[in-house]
Motif scaffolding. Structure first.
Motif, PDB file in Angstrom:
ATOM      1  N   SER A  44       0.832  -1.208   0.000  1.00  0.00           N
ATOM      2  CA  SER A  44       0.000   0.000   0.000  1.00  0.00           C
ATOM      3  C   SER A  44       0.860   1.248   0.000  1.00  0.00           C
ATOM      4  CB  SER A  44      -0.920   0.013   1.227  1.00  0.00           C
ATOM      5  OG  SER A  44      -1.768  -1.088   1.213  1.00  0.00           O
ATOM      6  N   ARG A  45       1.933   1.221   0.780  1.00  0.00           N
ATOM      7  CA  ARG A  45       2.862   2.355   0.800  1.00  0.00           C
ATOM      8  C   ARG A  45       3.444   2.589  -0.588  1.00  0.00           C
ATOM      9  NH1 ARG A  45       8.167   3.266   0.838  1.00  0.00           N
ATOM     10  NH2 ARG A  45       8.923   5.126   1.904  1.00  0.00           N
ATOM     11  N   ILE A  70      -1.348  -7.389  -4.685  1.00  0.00           N
ATOM     12  CA  ILE A  70      -2.390  -6.968  -3.747  1.00  0.00           C
ATOM     13  C   ILE A  70      -3.501  -8.012  -3.685  1.00  0.00           C
ATOM     14  CG2 ILE A  70      -4.226  -5.258  -3.350  1.00  0.00           C
ATOM     15  CD1 ILE A  70      -2.255  -3.153  -4.490  1.00  0.00           C
ATOM     16  N   SER A 105      -4.366 -10.197  -0.390  1.00  0.00           N
ATOM     17  CA  SER A 105      -5.715 -10.087   0.164  1.00  0.00           C
ATOM     18  C   SER A 105      -6.365 -11.458   0.306  1.00  0.00           C
ATOM     19  CB  SER A 105      -6.588  -9.194  -0.725  1.00  0.00           C
ATOM     20  OG  SER A 105      -6.037  -7.908  -0.813  1.00  0.00           O
TER      21      SER A 105
END
Length: 138
Positions: free
Chosen positions: A95-96, A118, A122
């Protein structure tokens, strides 16, 4: 020999915990410095997009450090790596990267790769959480 390895492992993990604490503290101090510096430049108390992205990157770096601290703490207490914490660290790290990424200079293949990471993280996180809840319920 096994006793020596256990003692070595214990002190090495404690040393890593100390280093991680110092790193998180240094990053938090750096975040404070960057935020103060950015807010004190004219126009005062305003951040442009690039400055805000830099500050958010530091915030997420501190969160990553805190999650890694949690992972080391769990390892010390239970002598195992907690998969949920590992997934959280990875999700925060990706995310960063997404937040600080310059999309105008990034190839579409890279964006597809990041989106695949991602999605995989997830799904992995969901499966770990589901398996933990099912094992608690039984």
């Amino acid at each position: 020999m096994e006793k020596i390895l256990k003692i070595f492992e214990k002190y090495l993990v404690l040393f890593l915990l100390l280093l991680m604490m110092l790193t998180v503290a240094a990053t938090a101090i750096e975040l404070t410095t960057v935020l103060y510096t950015q807010l004190m430049k004219p126009p005062y108390l305003a951040l442009d997009v690039a400055e805000a992205i830099e500050v958010f990157g530091f915030f997420l770096m501190v969160l990553i450090g805190l999650e890694l601290l949690e992972s080391i703490k769990i390892y010390i207490e239970k002598h195992r790596v907690h998969a949920e914490v590992v997934f959280l660290v990875a999700i925060i790290a990706v995310s960063r990267k997404v937040i600080i990424l310059d999309y105008s200079k990034t190839a579409p293949e890279t964006l597809w790769g990041i989106s695949s990471i991602i999605l995989a993280l997830s799904i992995g996180y969901f499966l770990v959480r589901r398996s933990q809840h099912e094992s608690i319920g039984n």
